[in-house]
Design a protein around this motif. Structure first.
Motif, PDB file in Angstrom:
ATOM      1  N   ASN A  20      78.149  18.976 -31.081  1.00 36.21           N
ATOM      2  CA  ASN A  20      77.899  20.270 -31.989  1.00 36.21           C
ATOM      3  C   ASN A  20      77.792  19.671 -33.284  1.00 36.21           C
ATOM      4  N   SER A  21      77.558  20.979 -34.172  1.00 37.06           N
ATOM      5  CA  SER A  21      77.447  20.705 -35.467  1.00 37.06           C
ATOM      6  C   SER A  21      78.086  21.984 -36.129  1.00 37.06           C
ATOM      7  N   VAL A  22      78.529  21.730 -37.408  1.00 36.78           N
ATOM      8  CA  VAL A  22      79.493  22.697 -37.981  1.00 36.78           C
ATOM      9  C   VAL A  22      79.394  22.748 -39.377  1.00 36.78           C
ATOM     10  N   GLY A  23      79.635  23.808 -39.825  1.00 36.81           N
ATOM     11  CA  GLY A  23      79.460  23.760 -41.336  1.00 36.81           C
ATOM     12  C   GLY A  23      80.837  24.418 -42.233  1.00 36.81           C
ATOM     13  N   ASN A  24      80.937  24.182 -43.249  1.00 35.96           N
ATOM     14  CA  ASN A  24      82.219  24.641 -43.917  1.00 35.96           C
ATOM     15  C   ASN A  24      81.840  25.351 -45.371  1.00 35.96           C
TER      16      ASN A  24
END
Length: 403
Positions: free
Chosen positions: A356-360
């Protein structure tokens, strides 16, 4: 035929005058024989007198026009100002020659057309100077004051004194000086008291108050009124002649109201500071300072896109935000740190183990002094972005200015 007859009569008249000058008598018997012609000749004589009178009037008008043109060519208005020029004499009602062209100002600038800073009477009388003394005194009660005036001394801009002036100066018995000081440009039109020095009392004569306005270009305009008695006259402070030489970015100031000098004006503080930038690419491992090359907003120009550094333009409270996007299968932590004056103060942390890919997005609020340096460092991991995603970003705003 009538014209020829008139010409003959004129010749006869000239002959009669010539004969009389030579001591001989000459009689026009035709006057006795033909009275109508005598009346016609009289009309011609009156017409000649009228023409001589009109010619004298035209000559006088031409001399007056030449005098006005000479006065206009000697004018030296500063900063391309348009003024009314008046020759003001004691006890007279001044006649202004207006050079203000209202057609130069559009309708939305009608306030400028009525602004006394652009429409005033030039008051240039050397005897009003604080260093002038004479036994022949004047009185401003005898002047028909009308409208606004700008004071000059021998063609140079000058202003009223802000301190007590010795009696028997300024060409009068009790010189009038301005109480309360001159206003600032942003103050607009103000009302000030005026005092006259006499009997060792700086405010022995309390003259009616006047209106004053500060104009851009370091000069003032005054709405003078008649003093209550004689002999009182408005004074011009020769020490303020230096004010007319101040530049646009300078103000004329004095600590003792005697010695005046031009001082650099304070630069206006830019209270609107906002910026938003992004990095359109991938980052891996340690990057000491992210160079955010794509800048969308930079109001106040405090952010430098060449090195990615924000420099606080003023002391105040600021809020920052910065973000990252961790790539899929990176299987490691990704940290971005906000650095203020060399200190790591806030982190944007992400960690992904799956596909997956996640941002913050992280925010930080703090108080900064003027000149503080803020930037973002990529300490570890892998961040990705492209020209359309804007996932690696940095931005901030000034919330409150502190003195």
């Amino acid at each position: 035929m009538f014209t020829t007859g008139i010409q003959v009569l004129v010749v006869l008249l000239l002959c009669a005058v010539s004969a009389e000058e030579n001591g001989r008598s000459f009689e026009l018997n035709i006057w006795k024989e033909e009275p109508p012609l005598q009346e016609q000749l009289s009309l011609v004589y009156k017409e000649l007198e009228r023409l001589r009178h009109d010619q004298a009037l035209m000559k006088q008008k031409q001399e007056d026009i030449n005098q006005v043109i000479m006065q206009c060519t000697q004018m030296q208005p500063s900063d391309d100002e348009t003024v009314n020029v008046t020759s003001l004499q004691e006890g007279s009602s001044p006649v202004s020659f207006s050079f203000f062209n209202e057609s130069e100002y559009p309708e939305e600038d009608s306030d400028m057309a009525l602004d006394p800073c652009y429409r005033y009477t030039k008051l240039d009388q050397a005897w009003r100077a604080t260093n002038f003394s004479t036994k022949s005194v004047t009185c401003d009660r005898q002047v028909q004051w009308k409208g606004w005036y700008r004071m000059y001394y021998r063609g140079k801009s000058i202003q009223m004194p802000e301190r007590c002036v010795r009696k028997e100066r300024c060409g009068t018995h009790a010189p009038l000086w301005l109480v309360g000081g001159h206003p600032r440009v942003r103050d607009g039109i103000v009302t000030r008291k005026v005092c006259g020095h006499w009997n060792q009392n700086c405010c022995h004569f309390k003259s009616p108050p006047i209106q004053v306005k500060a104009c851009r270009g370091n000069y003032y305009v005054y709405k003078f009124v008649k003093p209550l008695s004689c002999h009182l006259a408005y004074c011009a402070d020769v020490n303020t002649l230096v004010c007319g030489r101040c530049k646009r970015d300078e103000t004329c100031t004095s600590k003792d109201k005697i010695n005046w000098f031009c001082k650099k004006s304070r630069r206006r503080v830019k209270t609107k500071v906002h910026f938003f930038a992004s990095y359109p690419g991938s980052l891996r491992g340690k990057v000491n300072r992210i160079h955010y090359r794509k800048v969308y907003v930079n109001q106040g120009r405090a952010f430098n896109s060449r090195n990615g550094v924000f420099t606080a333009p003023v002391t105040g409270i600021y809020q920052f935000f910065f973000s990252t996007q961790t790539a899929a299968n990176a299987n490691t932590k990704t940290d971005l740190w906000l650095v203020v004056n060399g200190y790591w103060v806030a982190v944007s942390h992400t960690r992904m183990n799956g596909a997956n890919s996640v941002g913050n997005l992280s925010t930080y609020m703090t108080t900064l002094r003027k000149g503080a340096i803020v930037y973002v460092t990529h300490s570890s991991g892998y961040s990705w972005a492209n020209s359309a995603s804007n996932t690696i970003t940095f931005g901030g705003s000034l919330l409150l200015v502190r003195r």
